[in-house]
Motif scaffolding. Structure first.
Motif, PDB file in Angstrom:
ATOM      1  N   GLN A 281     -13.853 -10.719   0.935  1.00  0.00           N
ATOM      2  CA  GLN A 281     -14.410  -9.656   1.346  1.00  0.00           C
ATOM      3  C   GLN A 281     -15.895  -9.031   1.046  1.00  0.00           C
ATOM      4  O   GLN A 281     -15.919  -7.664   1.888  1.00  0.00           O
ATOM      5  CB  GLN A 281     -13.705  -8.460   0.818  1.00  0.00           C
ATOM      6  CG  GLN A 281     -11.973  -9.470   0.717  1.00  0.00           C
ATOM      7  CD  GLN A 281     -11.556  -8.990   2.180  1.00  0.00           C
ATOM      8  OE1 GLN A 281     -11.261  -8.173   3.206  1.00  0.00           O
ATOM      9  NE2 GLN A 281     -10.601 -10.355   2.924  1.00  0.00           N
ATOM     10  N   SER A 282     -16.126  -8.990   0.288  1.00  0.00           N
ATOM     11  CA  SER A 282     -17.117  -8.612  -0.158  1.00  0.00           C
ATOM     12  C   SER A 282     -18.745  -8.635   0.449  1.00  0.00           C
ATOM     13  O   SER A 282     -19.092  -7.939   1.937  1.00  0.00           O
ATOM     14  CB  SER A 282     -17.250  -8.695  -1.895  1.00  0.00           C
ATOM     15  OG  SER A 282     -16.704  -7.903  -2.975  1.00  0.00           O
ATOM     16  N   GLU A 283     -18.918  -9.833   1.005  1.00  0.00           N
ATOM     17  CA  GLU A 283     -20.211  -9.981   1.840  1.00  0.00           C
ATOM     18  C   GLU A 283     -19.787  -9.663   2.845  1.00  0.00           C
ATOM     19  O   GLU A 283     -20.695  -9.209   3.646  1.00  0.00           O
ATOM     20  CB  GLU A 283     -20.247 -11.552   1.407  1.00  0.00           C
ATOM     21  CG  GLU A 283     -21.239 -12.177   2.823  1.00  0.00           C
ATOM     22  CD  GLU A 283     -22.745 -11.542   2.374  1.00  0.00           C
ATOM     23  OE1 GLU A 283     -23.243 -11.558   3.324  1.00  0.00           O
ATOM     24  OE2 GLU A 283     -22.453 -10.984   1.209  1.00  0.00           O
ATOM     25  N   ALA A 284     -18.511  -9.613   4.070  1.00  0.00           N
ATOM     26  CA  ALA A 284     -18.306  -8.886   4.843  1.00  0.00           C
ATOM     27  C   ALA A 284     -18.133  -8.083   5.152  1.00  0.00           C
ATOM     28  O   ALA A 284     -18.806  -7.464   6.212  1.00  0.00           O
ATOM     29  CB  ALA A 284     -16.912  -9.870   5.496  1.00  0.00           C
ATOM     30  N   ARG A 285     -17.910  -7.029   4.198  1.00  0.00           N
ATOM     31  CA  ARG A 285     -17.787  -6.092   4.221  1.00  0.00           C
ATOM     32  C   ARG A 285     -19.530  -5.215   4.278  1.00  0.00           C
ATOM     33  O   ARG A 285     -19.918  -3.725   4.717  1.00  0.00           O
ATOM     34  CB  ARG A 285     -17.793  -4.967   2.935  1.00  0.00           C
ATOM     35  CG  ARG A 285     -15.841  -4.911   3.190  1.00  0.00           C
ATOM     36  CD  ARG A 285     -15.092  -3.759   2.042  1.00  0.00           C
ATOM     37  NE  ARG A 285     -13.692  -4.083   1.973  1.00  0.00           N
ATOM     38  CZ  ARG A 285     -12.800  -2.916   3.055  1.00  0.00           C
ATOM     39  NH1 ARG A 285     -13.896  -2.201   4.027  1.00  0.00           N
ATOM     40  NH2 ARG A 285     -11.871  -2.831   2.764  1.00  0.00           N
ATOM     41  N   ARG A 286     -20.266  -6.198   3.076  1.00  0.00           N
ATOM     42  CA  ARG A 286     -21.734  -6.314   3.004  1.00  0.00           C
ATOM     43  C   ARG A 286     -22.067  -6.116   4.556  1.00  0.00           C
ATOM     44  O   ARG A 286     -23.285  -5.240   4.803  1.00  0.00           O
ATOM     45  CB  ARG A 286     -23.138  -6.833   1.997  1.00  0.00           C
ATOM     46  CG  ARG A 286     -23.717  -7.037   1.984  1.00  0.00           C
ATOM     47  CD  ARG A 286     -24.531  -7.434   0.930  1.00  0.00           C
ATOM     48  NE  ARG A 286     -25.016  -8.587   1.939  1.00  0.00           N
ATOM     49  CZ  ARG A 286     -26.518  -9.221   3.024  1.00  0.00           C
ATOM     50  NH1 ARG A 286     -26.426  -8.485   2.893  1.00  0.00           N
ATOM     51  NH2 ARG A 286     -25.640  -9.974   3.788  1.00  0.00           N
ATOM     52  N   ARG A 287     -22.362  -6.917   5.187  1.00  0.00           N
ATOM     53  CA  ARG A 287     -22.389  -7.296   6.805  1.00  0.00           C
ATOM     54  C   ARG A 287     -22.066  -5.985   8.054  1.00  0.00           C
ATOM     55  O   ARG A 287     -23.367  -5.510   8.060  1.00  0.00           O
ATOM     56  CB  ARG A 287     -22.099  -8.397   6.681  1.00  0.00           C
ATOM     57  CG  ARG A 287     -22.741  -9.700   6.467  1.00  0.00           C
ATOM     58  CD  ARG A 287     -22.304 -11.012   6.514  1.00  0.00           C
ATOM     59  NE  ARG A 287     -22.683 -12.417   5.790  1.00  0.00           N
ATOM     60  CZ  ARG A 287     -23.191 -13.518   6.398  1.00  0.00           C
ATOM     61  NH1 ARG A 287     -22.851 -14.106   7.225  1.00  0.00           N
ATOM     62  NH2 ARG A 287     -23.182 -14.256   5.589  1.00  0.00           N
TER      63      ARG A 287
ATOM     64  N   LEU B  57     -16.734 -19.351   6.904  1.00  0.00           N
ATOM     65  CA  LEU B  57     -17.320 -19.819   6.173  1.00  0.00           C
ATOM     66  C   LEU B  57     -16.241 -19.746   4.652  1.00  0.00           C
ATOM     67  O   LEU B  57     -16.851 -19.889   3.387  1.00  0.00           O
ATOM     68  CB  LEU B  57     -18.601 -19.470   6.007  1.00  0.00           C
ATOM     69  CG  LEU B  57     -19.540 -20.799   6.978  1.00  0.00           C
ATOM     70  CD1 LEU B  57     -20.969 -19.710   7.077  1.00  0.00           C
ATOM     71  CD2 LEU B  57     -19.559 -21.789   6.977  1.00  0.00           C
ATOM     72  N   GLU B  58     -15.217 -18.364   4.659  1.00  0.00           N
ATOM     73  CA  GLU B  58     -14.670 -18.392   3.897  1.00  0.00           C
ATOM     74  C   GLU B  58     -15.646 -17.485   2.211  1.00  0.00           C
ATOM     75  O   GLU B  58     -15.637 -17.509   1.379  1.00  0.00           O
ATOM     76  CB  GLU B  58     -14.178 -19.040   3.582  1.00  0.00           C
ATOM     77  CG  GLU B  58     -12.522 -19.922   4.373  1.00  0.00           C
ATOM     78  CD  GLU B  58     -11.821 -20.667   3.571  1.00  0.00           C
ATOM     79  OE1 GLU B  58     -11.997 -20.793   2.991  1.00  0.00           O
ATOM     80  OE2 GLU B  58     -11.917 -21.907   4.767  1.00  0.00           O
ATOM     81  N   LEU B  59     -16.550 -16.334   3.485  1.00  0.00           N
ATOM     82  CA  LEU B  59     -17.681 -15.811   1.929  1.00  0.00           C
ATOM     83  C   LEU B  59     -16.806 -14.408   1.333  1.00  0.00           C
ATOM     84  O   LEU B  59     -17.621 -14.428   0.800  1.00  0.00           O
ATOM     85  CB  LEU B  59     -18.707 -15.090   3.311  1.00  0.00           C
ATOM     86  CG  LEU B  59     -19.691 -16.104   3.968  1.00  0.00           C
ATOM     87  CD1 LEU B  59     -20.500 -16.025   3.799  1.00  0.00           C
ATOM     88  CD2 LEU B  59     -19.651 -17.769   2.666  1.00  0.00           C
TER      89      LEU B  59
ATOM     90  N   ARG C 271     -22.592 -12.087  12.207  1.00  0.00           N
ATOM     91  CA  ARG C 271     -22.577 -12.515  11.231  1.00  0.00           C
ATOM     92  C   ARG C 271     -21.580 -12.101  10.640  1.00  0.00           C
ATOM     93  O   ARG C 271     -20.667 -13.361   9.211  1.00  0.00           O
ATOM     94  CB  ARG C 271     -23.573 -11.821   9.940  1.00  0.00           C
ATOM     95  CG  ARG C 271     -25.404 -12.998  10.601  1.00  0.00           C
ATOM     96  CD  ARG C 271     -26.249 -12.754   9.472  1.00  0.00           C
ATOM     97  NE  ARG C 271     -25.746 -13.021   8.256  1.00  0.00           N
ATOM     98  CZ  ARG C 271     -26.409 -12.579   7.532  1.00  0.00           C
ATOM     99  NH1 ARG C 271     -28.064 -11.810   7.734  1.00  0.00           N
ATOM    100  NH2 ARG C 271     -26.712 -13.377   6.255  1.00  0.00           N
ATOM    101  N   LEU C 272     -20.536 -11.413  10.926  1.00  0.00           N
ATOM    102  CA  LEU C 272     -19.127 -11.239  10.604  1.00  0.00           C
ATOM    103  C   LEU C 272     -18.044 -12.084  10.551  1.00  0.00           C
ATOM    104  O   LEU C 272     -17.456 -12.468   9.966  1.00  0.00           O
ATOM    105  CB  LEU C 272     -18.528  -9.581  10.906  1.00  0.00           C
ATOM    106  CG  LEU C 272     -19.555  -8.371  10.426  1.00  0.00           C
ATOM    107  CD1 LEU C 272     -19.105  -7.392  11.198  1.00  0.00           C
ATOM    108  CD2 LEU C 272     -18.870  -7.671   9.445  1.00  0.00           C
TER     109      LEU C 272
END
Length: 322
Positions: A151-157, A147-149, A140-141
């Motif tokens: 920085q915040s979403e990448a760090r959350r995952r 999907l260009e979600l 999911r990272l």
């Protein structure tokens, strides 16, 4: 090279040529033996080893139908859906290509995102039912970046994965990509993250190679935006060399390092490439000696389209001089 050192052959880039267990796994996928695939993953307790095994399955030609059938036969097992998601992610990135965004067509982006969205649906369900599943969060990272979600979403995952697997080298490598400027980050963030994760990992772990990967990313950025000479000068800076030497001493060259760990191949290649491009064959030599014929596409693809040839040329120089 000493007289007792086995003669070197052609670089072996495919990990199934490095590790017999991965070759057996790919053979199981080709003959559509689901039980053997499941058993192969059960025999790998190390999550980073499982991540590389996941890619060995994903890269097997025409695996999608087999993985769909396997998932339908084992509805309570997260692994088949994770493997299918990885296959979709790989196919999506192949469509996108590794070109900079301005050179990717709208049609490529549409097909790329469609594959990633299919993978996301599978992985969201796995993470909901199996929140400790390292493979699903790791993948999911990759889909988050595509999907260009942000920085915040990448760090959350990343943080969800790190709750249970704090030193997952593959996941950290993916977040490091997200933190580079090409994906919306900064060099301060990228280098800082690489240093922090390398220092936090156990001695002998491959995570120290994050420092080398960050330097290679910076090298490529400078080479593309300025000149190759300027990029090499960056790698030659004394502080850059000192950082690499310290990271490798604590990780892949530490006595506690597991020589049989799958990710040691990627880690040694990253160190070898960074030292080689900086014109330090003696510093690269220990990594090439540890590797033998075992090459990886990344980061040698940053050196030449013929990444196996680049590996072979720099290995020859390093072992002759170091």
């Amino acid at each position: 090279m000493s007289a007792s050192t086995p003669p070197l052959g052609r670089p072996l880039v495919d990990p199934t040529e490095h590790f017999p267990a991965l070759a057996a796994l790919r053979a199981a996928v080709l003959r559509k033996d689901g039980d053997a695939v499941i058993a192969a993953f059960a025999s790998l307790p190390d999550e980073d080893d499982r991540a590389l095994a996941c890619w060995a399955v994903a890269e097997t030609p025409d695996a999608e139908t087999f993985l769909q059938d396997l998932a339908s036969r084992r509805p309570d097992d997260p692994l088949p859906n994770v493997l299918l998601a990885n296959h979709l992610i790989l196919r999506g990135w192949e469509i996108r290509s590794d070109a900079r965004a301005e050179h990717v067509t709208r049609e490529q982006f549409d097909a790329f995102h469609a594959h990633l969205r299919r993978a996301e649906i599978l992985l969201i369900d796995v993470c909901a039912a199996h929140p400790r599943d390292a493979l699903a969060w790791y993948l999911r990272l990759i889909s988050a970046r595509g999907l260009e979600l942000g920085q915040s979403e990448a760090r959350r995952r990343h943080d969800r994965l790190a709750e249970h697997h704090p030193h997952h080298f593959n996941a950290q490598s993916q977040l490091l990509q997200q933190l580079c400027p090409k994906w919306g980050g900064t060099w301060e963030e990228a280098h800082g993250y690489a240093r922090d994760r390398a220092a936090a990992a156990p001695e002998g772990a491959p995570n120290g190679a994050l420092v080398a990967v960050a330097q290679m990313e910076r090298y490529l950025d400078i080479a593309q935006d300025r000149t190759k000479k300027a990029a090499e000068e960056y790698l030659r800076e004394p502080a850059t060399r000192a950082e690499l030497l310290a990271a490798s001493a604590r990780s892949v060259l530490h006595p506690a390092a597991r020589a049989d760990a799958y990710q040691m191949v990627a880690a040694h290649n990253a160190f070898a490439a960074a030292h080689s491009l900086a014109g330090r064959p003696a510093d690269a030599a220990p990594h090439f000696r540890a590797l033998g014929d075992r090459a990886t596409e990344f980061p040698w693809s940053y050196v030449s389209a013929d990444h196996a040839g680049a590996f072979a040329r720099h290995r020859k120089t390093a072992l002759a001089q170091g």
